[in-house]
Scaffold this motif. Structure first.
Motif, PDB file in Angstrom:
ATOM      1  N   LEU A 118       8.329  13.492   0.262  1.00  0.00           N
ATOM      2  CA  LEU A 118       7.020  14.160   0.213  1.00  0.00           C
ATOM      3  C   LEU A 118       5.841  13.244   0.540  1.00  0.00           C
ATOM      4  N   VAL A 119       6.093  11.933   0.524  1.00  0.00           N
ATOM      5  CA  VAL A 119       4.951  11.011   0.624  1.00  0.00           C
ATOM      6  C   VAL A 119       4.195  11.092   1.963  1.00  0.00           C
ATOM      7  N   SER A 120       4.911  11.295   3.064  1.00  0.00           N
ATOM      8  CA  SER A 120       4.212  11.332   4.356  1.00  0.00           C
ATOM      9  C   SER A 120       3.228  12.503   4.394  1.00  0.00           C
ATOM     10  N   LYS A 121       3.621  13.601   3.748  1.00  0.00           N
ATOM     11  CA  LYS A 121       2.764  14.780   3.682  1.00  0.00           C
ATOM     12  C   LYS A 121       1.448  14.442   2.951  1.00  0.00           C
ATOM     13  N   VAL A 122       1.587  13.794   1.809  1.00  0.00           N
ATOM     14  CA  VAL A 122       0.405  13.427   1.009  1.00  0.00           C
ATOM     15  C   VAL A 122      -0.447  12.400   1.763  1.00  0.00           C
ATOM     16  N   ALA A 123       0.225  11.515   2.504  1.00  0.00           N
ATOM     17  CA  ALA A 123      -0.503  10.468   3.223  1.00  0.00           C
ATOM     18  C   ALA A 123      -1.285  10.998   4.423  1.00  0.00           C
ATOM     19  N   THR A 124      -1.105  12.291   4.760  1.00  0.00           N
ATOM     20  CA  THR A 124      -1.909  12.844   5.868  1.00  0.00           C
ATOM     21  C   THR A 124      -3.267  13.354   5.365  1.00  0.00           C
ATOM     22  N   ILE A 134       6.006  11.880  11.321  1.00  0.00           N
ATOM     23  CA  ILE A 134       4.736  12.232  10.653  1.00  0.00           C
ATOM     24  C   ILE A 134       3.769  11.051  10.693  1.00  0.00           C
ATOM     25  N   ASP A 135       4.269   9.846  10.422  1.00  0.00           N
ATOM     26  CA  ASP A 135       3.391   8.663  10.393  1.00  0.00           C
ATOM     27  C   ASP A 135       2.715   8.433  11.755  1.00  0.00           C
ATOM     28  N   VAL A 136       3.477   8.649  12.820  1.00  0.00           N
ATOM     29  CA  VAL A 136       2.953   8.358  14.166  1.00  0.00           C
ATOM     30  C   VAL A 136       2.042   9.481  14.675  1.00  0.00           C
ATOM     31  N   THR A 180       0.825  -1.221   0.000  1.00  0.00           N
ATOM     32  CA  THR A 180       0.000   0.000   0.000  1.00  0.00           C
ATOM     33  C   THR A 180       0.855   1.266   0.000  1.00  0.00           C
ATOM     34  N   GLY A 181       2.108   1.152   0.464  1.00  0.00           N
ATOM     35  CA  GLY A 181       3.016   2.297   0.403  1.00  0.00           C
ATOM     36  C   GLY A 181       3.195   2.752  -1.047  1.00  0.00           C
ATOM     37  N   ALA A 182       3.217   1.778  -1.965  1.00  0.00           N
ATOM     38  CA  ALA A 182       3.377   2.104  -3.390  1.00  0.00           C
ATOM     39  C   ALA A 182       2.208   2.964  -3.876  1.00  0.00           C
ATOM     40  N   MET A 183       1.031   2.727  -3.303  1.00  0.00           N
ATOM     41  CA  MET A 183      -0.147   3.507  -3.727  1.00  0.00           C
ATOM     42  C   MET A 183      -0.017   4.963  -3.248  1.00  0.00           C
ATOM     43  N   TYR A 184       0.415   5.148  -1.997  1.00  0.00           N
ATOM     44  CA  TYR A 184       0.615   6.521  -1.491  1.00  0.00           C
ATOM     45  C   TYR A 184       1.739   7.204  -2.263  1.00  0.00           C
ATOM     46  N   ARG A 185       2.753   6.433  -2.625  1.00  0.00           N
ATOM     47  CA  ARG A 185       3.868   6.985  -3.399  1.00  0.00           C
ATOM     48  C   ARG A 185       3.404   7.399  -4.798  1.00  0.00           C
ATOM     49  N   ALA A 186       2.534   6.599  -5.415  1.00  0.00           N
ATOM     50  CA  ALA A 186       2.066   6.921  -6.771  1.00  0.00           C
ATOM     51  C   ALA A 186       1.220   8.201  -6.751  1.00  0.00           C
ATOM     52  N   ASP A 229       0.782  -4.889   3.112  1.00  0.00           N
ATOM     53  CA  ASP A 229       1.616  -4.167   4.071  1.00  0.00           C
ATOM     54  C   ASP A 229       1.409  -2.659   3.980  1.00  0.00           C
ATOM     55  N   GLY A 230       1.623  -1.987   5.122  1.00  0.00           N
ATOM     56  CA  GLY A 230       1.407  -0.540   5.164  1.00  0.00           C
ATOM     57  C   GLY A 230       1.564   0.002   6.564  1.00  0.00           C
ATOM     58  N   ARG A 231       0.705   0.957   6.920  1.00  0.00           N
ATOM     59  CA  ARG A 231       0.776   1.577   8.247  1.00  0.00           C
ATOM     60  C   ARG A 231      -0.525   1.388   9.033  1.00  0.00           C
ATOM     61  N   ASP A 232      -1.627   1.215   8.305  1.00  0.00           N
ATOM     62  CA  ASP A 232      -2.957   1.176   8.941  1.00  0.00           C
ATOM     63  C   ASP A 232      -3.737  -0.058   8.513  1.00  0.00           C
ATOM     64  N   ILE A 233      -3.027  -1.103   8.117  1.00  0.00           N
ATOM     65  CA  ILE A 233      -3.732  -2.271   7.558  1.00  0.00           C
ATOM     66  C   ILE A 233      -4.460  -3.030   8.684  1.00  0.00           C
ATOM     67  N   ILE A 265       8.566   5.893  -8.199  1.00  0.00           N
ATOM     68  CA  ILE A 265       7.980   6.097  -6.866  1.00  0.00           C
ATOM     69  C   ILE A 265       8.951   5.767  -5.734  1.00  0.00           C
ATOM     70  N   ARG A 266      10.125   5.217  -6.053  1.00  0.00           N
ATOM     71  CA  ARG A 266      11.087   4.819  -4.996  1.00  0.00           C
ATOM     72  C   ARG A 266      12.210   5.830  -4.804  1.00  0.00           C
ATOM     73  N   THR A 267      12.149   6.980  -5.468  1.00  0.00           N
ATOM     74  CA  THR A 267      13.250   7.949  -5.327  1.00  0.00           C
ATOM     75  C   THR A 267      13.168   8.667  -3.978  1.00  0.00           C
ATOM     76  N   HIS A 279      12.122  11.491  10.202  1.00  0.00           N
ATOM     77  CA  HIS A 279      11.085  12.464   9.869  1.00  0.00           C
ATOM     78  C   HIS A 279       9.781  11.739   9.496  1.00  0.00           C
ATOM     79  N   ARG A 280       9.912  10.669   8.681  1.00  0.00           N
ATOM     80  CA  ARG A 280       8.703   9.927   8.292  1.00  0.00           C
ATOM     81  C   ARG A 280       8.073   9.230   9.492  1.00  0.00           C
ATOM     82  N   ASP A 281       8.898   8.688  10.389  1.00  0.00           N
ATOM     83  CA  ASP A 281       8.370   8.074  11.622  1.00  0.00           C
ATOM     84  C   ASP A 281       7.496   9.087  12.345  1.00  0.00           C
TER      85      ASP A 281
HETATM   86  O1   DC Z   1       5.915   1.673   3.054  1.00  0.00           O
HETATM   87  P1   DC Z   1       6.473   2.915   2.365  1.00  0.00           P
HETATM   88  O2   DC Z   1       7.683   3.499   3.020  1.00  0.00           O
HETATM   89  O3   DC Z   1       6.655   2.708   0.900  1.00  0.00           O
HETATM   90  O4   DC Z   1       5.304   4.003   2.532  1.00  0.00           O
HETATM   91  C1   DC Z   1       5.437   5.298   2.024  1.00  0.00           C
HETATM   92  C2   DC Z   1       4.667   6.286   2.854  1.00  0.00           C
HETATM   93  O5   DC Z   1       3.266   6.081   2.682  1.00  0.00           O
HETATM   94  C3   DC Z   1       4.927   6.271   4.355  1.00  0.00           C
HETATM   95  O6   DC Z   1       5.758   7.318   4.744  1.00  0.00           O
HETATM   96  C4   DC Z   1       3.579   6.446   4.981  1.00  0.00           C
HETATM   97  C5   DC Z   1       2.583   6.222   3.899  1.00  0.00           C
HETATM   98  N1   DC Z   1       1.703   5.068   4.079  1.00  0.00           N
HETATM   99  C6   DC Z   1       0.573   5.253   4.822  1.00  0.00           C
HETATM  100  O7   DC Z   1       0.346   6.332   5.354  1.00  0.00           O
HETATM  101  N2   DC Z   1      -0.325   4.235   4.952  1.00  0.00           N
HETATM  102  C7   DC Z   1      -0.090   3.039   4.381  1.00  0.00           C
HETATM  103  N3   DC Z   1      -0.984   2.048   4.513  1.00  0.00           N
HETATM  104  C8   DC Z   1       1.093   2.835   3.636  1.00  0.00           C
HETATM  105  C9   DC Z   1       1.985   3.877   3.519  1.00  0.00           C
END
Ligand code: DC
Length: 235
Positions: free
Chosen positions: A102-108, A187-189, A34-40, A132-136, A94-96, A183-185
């Motif tokens: 920038l992805v954590s910002k968009v994921a908020t 924002i994610d948390v 699912t991270g790939a989806m937020y990255r896209a 796999d992801g953060r909120d699965i 999407i892996r750069t 930084h991503r930790d």
């Molecule tokens: O798993 P990853 O590092 O490719 O995820 C990229 C970003 O996407 C990560 O910083 C947080 C966000 N993300 C999210 O908010 N929820 C998910 N289910 C997966 C990823």
């Protein structure tokens, strides 16, 4: 055999996707990153001028969400599904580091999460999935039969990520990678919607001092145990 749903959550660069991919293969399950989806979505937002380091035009991005079409297409030779954004294979783009920054910002953004969670829930309707992801385990599949929450120290994670990026030929500094991980930790948390947190019924899995093989064997062991328990329930 009855199929289950497996949710793997955790901090960035804990190796979730490597283990999730191997696990899906061993069980003949579908794997979804699912991270790939937020990255896209982030890549789309960058290309269309909705986000950069200095600003974000959330209203503009939200208005454009219906124009974003995401698809996973299985690549036989790679052995996993690649991410397609509006019919373009963006697996590499999407892996750069730029997207990672920038992805954590968009994921908020609430509307972004709503759109992606809907797609993710639909992909899991038939079970037999490792996502796999953060909120699965907390939001997408709160009833998943197996939930794993992966952690490792920021330094270990940054070292792994640094090596990966070097291998891909990116010109990168270790300190920058470590800063990005931390930084991503943060924002994610700390984000308001669906923050990264361990589901109460998830197995806490700290892999700081574990090799890939040990991680895989342990996780496969958990999965086999849960699948065997399901069989007993049916009898
Ligand atoms: O798993 P990853 O590092 O490719 O995820 C990229 C970003 O996407 C990560 O910083 C947080 C966000 N993300 C999210 O908010 N929820 C998910 N289910 C997966 C990823």
């Amino acid at each position: 055999m009855k199929k289950i749903t497996i949710a793997i959550d955790g901090y960035s660069s804990t190796g979730k996707s490597t283990i999730a991919k191997q696990l899906a293969k061993a069980l003949s399950y579908v794997y979804v990153d699912t991270g790939a989806m937020y990255r896209a979505v982030t890549l789309y937002a960058m290309r269309n001028g909705f986000v950069n380091e200095a600003k974000s035009d959330i209203v503009g991005l939200v208005k454009s969400l219906p124009q974003i079409n995401l698809k996973f297409i299985y690549n036989d030779s790679l052995g996993f599904a690649e991410m397609f954004l509006n019919e373009e294979n963006v697996e590499r783009e999407i892996r750069t580091m730029e997207v990672s920054r920038l992805v954590s910002k968009v994921a908020t953004i609430e509307e972004v999460r709503k759109k992606l969670v809907l797609i993710q829930k639909a992909m899991g309707l038939e079970k037999g999935i490792v996502m796999d992801g953060r909120d699965i385990g907390t939001v997408v599949f709160p009833n998943a039969e197996l939930k794993i929450f992966m952690t490792a120290s920021p330094e270990k994670r940054a070292t792994r990520r640094y090596k990966e990026l070097l291998e891909k030929g990116e010109d990168i500094d270790y300190e920058d990678v470590l800063k990005n991980v931390e930084h991503r930790d943060y924002i994610d948390v700390h984000r308001a919607i669906s923050p990264l947190k361990k589901a109460e019924d998830a197995i806490n899995f700290d892999n700081s001092d574990m090799g890939l093989e040990e991680q895989f064997n342990r996780v496969l062991g958990y999965a086999k145990r849960v699948i065997a328990e399901q069989k007993k329930d049916v009898q």
